[in-house]
Design a protein around this motif. Structure first.
Motif, mmCIF file in Angstrom:
data_model
loop_
_atom_site.group_PDB
_atom_site.id
_atom_site.type_symbol
_atom_site.label_atom_id
_atom_site.label_comp_id
_atom_site.label_asym_id
_atom_site.label_seq_id
_atom_site.Cartn_x
_atom_site.Cartn_y
_atom_site.Cartn_z
ATOM 1 N N UNK A 256 67.860 39.118 19.483
ATOM 2 C CA UNK A 256 67.956 39.743 20.802
ATOM 3 C C UNK A 256 69.047 40.812 20.713
ATOM 4 N N UNK A 257 68.666 42.100 20.577
ATOM 5 C CA UNK A 257 69.658 43.165 20.396
ATOM 6 C C UNK A 257 70.700 43.221 21.505
ATOM 7 N N UNK A 258 70.358 42.726 22.700
ATOM 8 C CA UNK A 258 71.302 42.777 23.827
ATOM 9 C C UNK A 258 72.359 41.683 23.741
ATOM 10 N N UNK A 259 72.104 40.678 22.902
ATOM 11 C CA UNK A 259 73.049 39.563 22.807
ATOM 12 C C UNK A 259 73.195 39.113 21.350
ATOM 13 N N UNK A 260 73.892 39.914 20.520
ATOM 14 C CA UNK A 260 74.058 39.562 19.109
ATOM 15 C C UNK A 260 74.899 38.308 18.935
ATOM 16 N N UNK A 261 74.451 37.428 18.053
ATOM 17 C CA UNK A 261 75.131 36.157 17.838
ATOM 18 C C UNK A 261 76.145 36.194 16.710
ATOM 19 N N UNK A 262 75.989 37.158 15.792
ATOM 20 C CA UNK A 262 76.825 37.155 14.599
ATOM 21 C C UNK A 262 76.706 38.492 13.872
ATOM 22 N N UNK A 263 77.308 38.562 12.688
ATOM 23 C CA UNK A 263 77.322 39.798 11.896
ATOM 24 C C UNK A 263 75.913 40.232 11.523
ATOM 25 N N UNK A 264 75.063 39.308 11.114
ATOM 26 C CA UNK A 264 73.705 39.654 10.691
ATOM 27 C C UNK A 264 72.925 40.259 11.849
ATOM 28 N N UNK A 265 73.044 39.686 13.049
ATOM 29 C CA UNK A 265 72.374 40.246 14.219
ATOM 30 C C UNK A 265 72.807 41.690 14.462
ATOM 31 N N UNK A 266 74.102 41.944 14.370
ATOM 32 C CA UNK A 266 74.624 43.294 14.604
ATOM 33 C C UNK A 266 74.099 44.275 13.564
ATOM 34 N N UNK A 267 74.028 43.843 12.324
ATOM 35 C CA UNK A 267 73.533 44.720 11.260
ATOM 36 C C UNK A 267 72.055 45.005 11.456
ATOM 37 N N UNK A 268 71.265 43.984 11.802
ATOM 38 C CA UNK A 268 69.832 44.179 12.044
ATOM 39 C C UNK A 268 69.617 45.150 13.217
ATOM 40 N N UNK A 269 70.426 45.032 14.259
ATOM 41 C CA UNK A 269 70.317 45.937 15.402
ATOM 42 C C UNK A 269 70.640 47.368 14.997
ATOM 43 N N UNK A 270 71.681 47.521 14.168
ATOM 44 C CA UNK A 270 72.049 48.855 13.672
ATOM 45 C C UNK A 270 70.940 49.437 12.814
ATOM 46 N N UNK A 271 70.295 48.615 12.001
ATOM 47 C CA UNK A 271 69.180 49.080 11.183
ATOM 48 C C UNK A 271 68.049 49.614 12.057
ATOM 49 N N UNK A 272 67.769 48.912 13.154
ATOM 50 C CA UNK A 272 66.677 49.327 14.042
ATOM 51 C C UNK A 272 67.008 50.632 14.760
#
Length: 319
Positions: A256-272
């Motif tokens: 859920x890009x609006x609610x990142x849970x950790x470092x991996x979530x943030x990186x995946x959102x940045x990739x998108x």
């Protein structure tokens, strides 16, 4: 005929020695240092069991900045606070690059630890920002540290005062904290994933710091074909990468890009968000950066804690 054969052998031997002797073309551009031997370089002057003493001794003869040869590989040594401050602080930009370190060649110049130039700056800036957002270096992470500290005390009490090796138990403590930031959750101390991570990291470090790791850094092209323990480092890397990739796959399924849970979530959102095909934010970089943070976040802190234990044992009054 025998005399001619002997002369030819001697000529070949001289040619081989000349080929294996480090070239002196760039000698004027390098700091002074001991004269290297063919193939071995200055290895006979360096004692792997006490490298610091060997290098300190050479600095007294050749100065605070000098050159040594590890096999045919040139290495410039900085000795002393002033030399290191001038290079790494006063001229930090010029010395910000990362040299070739064969045991870490599996990174292929990717990730935060062994990349160079613009990629390193971008990944470093992004990673520091995200880690701080999740509490690194702030009071907000204290609760996680205190919680892990209580688990550590429970493990120490199980020893009932008997001698034990603290390496594994301290690695579990430290690794679990960095895992909570990278993967969004802590592991139970008996969780197979956590135990696998620690086993892979500790085994790789033992090989890197052992004779096979040292030899591989010096004679990489030769040892690439030798099936000895140093090959296990790269097998360990693949296993750890696969473990991280499995976690990334799970994150992608529930992101859920609006609610990142950790470092991996943030990186995946940045990739998108990135539309540039030359962007530094892609899957390989995510896997390697996560690997670097997991490896680097576990080993140095674990080593520091073990050294602290040794200091407390040496000075009971402080303990």
């Amino acid at each position: 005929m025998d005399s001619i054969s002997t002369d030819i052998l001697l000529l070949l031997l001289v040619l081989i020695c000349l080929l294996l002797t480090p070239s002196s073309r760039d000698k004027g551009k390098l700091p002074p240092g001991p004269r290297p031997l063919p193939l071995l370089g200055n290895l006979l002057l360096l004692h792997s069991q006490n490298m610091l003493t060997s290098l300190t001794k050479l600095s007294k003869e050749y100065g605070s900045v000098y050159t040594v040869h590890l096999g045919s590989r040139r290495v410039v040594v900085l000795s002393g606070y002033l030399a290191m401050k001038e290079a790494l602080v006063d001229q930090g930009e010029e010395f910000s690059g990362h040299g070739d370190y064969p045991v870490f060649n599996f990174t292929k110049g990717n990730g935060i630890a062994f990349s160079n130039g613009d990629r390193w700056k971008v990944l470093r800036r992004f990673s520091i920002q995200i880690l701080r957002n999740f509490g690194m270096g702030k009071r907000s992470i204290e609760e996680r540290i205190l919680e892990e500290g209580s688990f550590l005390l429970a493990e120490l009490r199980k020893t009932e005062g008997e001698p034990f090796d603290p390496t594994f138990v301290l690695s579990r403590l430290v690794s679990n904290i960095i895992c909570s930031v990278l993967f969004g959750s802590c592991f139970h101390y008996d969780d197979e994933r956590l135990l696998t991570i620690i086993r892979l990291i500790n085994d790789s470090l033992q090989i890197m710091n052992g004779p096979w790791g040292e030899l591989y850094n010096i004679f990489r092209s030769l040892l690439d074909w030798v099936p000895e323990p140093h090959q296990r480092m790269f097998q360990n890397f693949k296993c750890l990468r696969d473990l991280i990739a499995h976690s990334v796959h799970d994150h992608q399924a529930s992101l859920d890009p609006r609610s990142p849970r950790d470092f991996i979530d943030c990186f995946l959102t940045k990739m998108a968000e990135e539309e540039d095909p030359l962007s530094h934010f892609h899957m390989d970089t995510l896997l390697m950066t996560t690997h670097n943070l997991l490896f680097g976040g576990t080993e140095p802190v674990g080593t520091t804690l073990r050294q602290a234990f040794l200091a407390l044992m040496k000075y009971p009054k402080v303990q």
